[in-house]
Write a protein that holds these residues in place. Sequence first.
Motif, short mmCIF file in Angstrom:
data_model
loop_
_atom_site.label_atom_id
_atom_site.label_comp_id
_atom_site.label_asym_id
_atom_site.label_seq_id
_atom_site.Cartn_x
_atom_site.Cartn_y
_atom_site.Cartn_z
N GLY A 142 0.79 -1.23 0.00
CA GLY A 142 0.00 0.00 0.00
C GLY A 142 0.81 1.27 0.00
N LEU A 143 2.15 1.15 0.00
CA LEU A 143 3.01 2.33 -0.04
C LEU A 143 3.82 2.31 -1.32
N CYS A 144 3.89 3.43 -2.01
CA CYS A 144 4.66 3.54 -3.25
C CYS A 144 6.14 3.30 -2.95
N SER A 145 6.80 2.53 -3.78
CA SER A 145 8.21 2.23 -3.58
C SER A 145 9.10 3.44 -3.84
N HIS A 146 8.59 4.45 -4.49
CA HIS A 146 9.38 5.64 -4.80
C HIS A 146 9.59 6.52 -3.58
N ALA A 147 8.51 6.88 -2.89
CA ALA A 147 8.62 7.82 -1.77
C ALA A 147 7.96 7.30 -0.49
N LEU A 148 7.53 6.04 -0.52
CA LEU A 148 6.87 5.41 0.63
C LEU A 148 5.64 6.17 1.10
N LEU A 149 4.95 6.78 0.16
CA LEU A 149 3.69 7.47 0.46
C LEU A 149 2.53 6.51 0.20
N PRO A 150 1.42 6.66 0.93
CA PRO A 150 0.28 5.76 0.73
C PRO A 150 -0.28 5.84 -0.68
N LEU A 151 -0.67 4.70 -1.20
CA LEU A 151 -1.27 4.64 -2.54
C LEU A 151 -2.78 4.86 -2.49
N GLU A 152 -3.26 5.41 -1.41
CA GLU A 152 -4.68 5.75 -1.30
C GLU A 152 -5.05 6.72 -2.41
N THR B 125 1.58 -8.12 -11.16
CA THR B 125 2.89 -8.52 -10.64
C THR B 125 3.47 -7.54 -9.63
N GLY B 126 3.04 -6.29 -9.68
CA GLY B 126 3.61 -5.25 -8.83
C GLY B 126 4.85 -4.62 -9.42
N PRO C 199 8.62 7.88 -11.37
CA PRO C 199 9.91 7.86 -10.68
C PRO C 199 10.20 6.57 -9.91
N ALA C 200 9.34 5.59 -9.94
CA ALA C 200 9.60 4.33 -9.22
C ALA C 200 10.41 3.39 -10.11
N TYR C 201 11.42 2.78 -9.52
CA TYR C 201 12.21 1.78 -10.23
C TYR C 201 12.16 0.43 -9.55
N CYS C 202 11.64 0.40 -8.32
CA CYS C 202 11.45 -0.85 -7.59
C CYS C 202 9.96 -1.16 -7.58
N GLY C 203 9.64 -2.42 -7.73
CA GLY C 203 8.24 -2.83 -7.75
C GLY C 203 7.64 -2.93 -6.36
N LEU C 204 6.38 -3.32 -6.34
CA LEU C 204 5.63 -3.55 -5.12
C LEU C 204 5.42 -5.05 -4.95
#
Length: 103
Positions: free
Chosen positions: A41-51, A73-74, A80-85
């Motif tokens: 539930g948190l974006c891998s880019h900035a660890l902000l909620p994906l709400e 797959t996530g 700006p995200a390069y790591c998946g969920l």
Amino acid sequence: MTFTPVTPSDIAPGTTRFVQHDGAAFLIVRDADGSVHALDGLCSHALLPLEGARVRRGHILCPHHGARFDITTGAAKGPPAYCGLTHYPTQEKDGMIELDLKP
């Protein structure tokens, strides 16, 4: 694990629902075909909620900076995200959505 506040009827096709349980955050997604998926539930880019994340063409879009992630797959699909969920297996059982959180 069952999330009591979220039932299959709570999530229309093409929408998401942000939930928190036992200190963890998850994004429940129903794709356009009606399948249910669960991701971190948190974006891998900035660890902000994906709400408030939107569903577009098989991806979810982070509401903060527009990062894209594959629903099934996530995997990160756009900066700006390069790591998946992490993607968690789900099932609908007895009117509830269940996530398998085992590694």
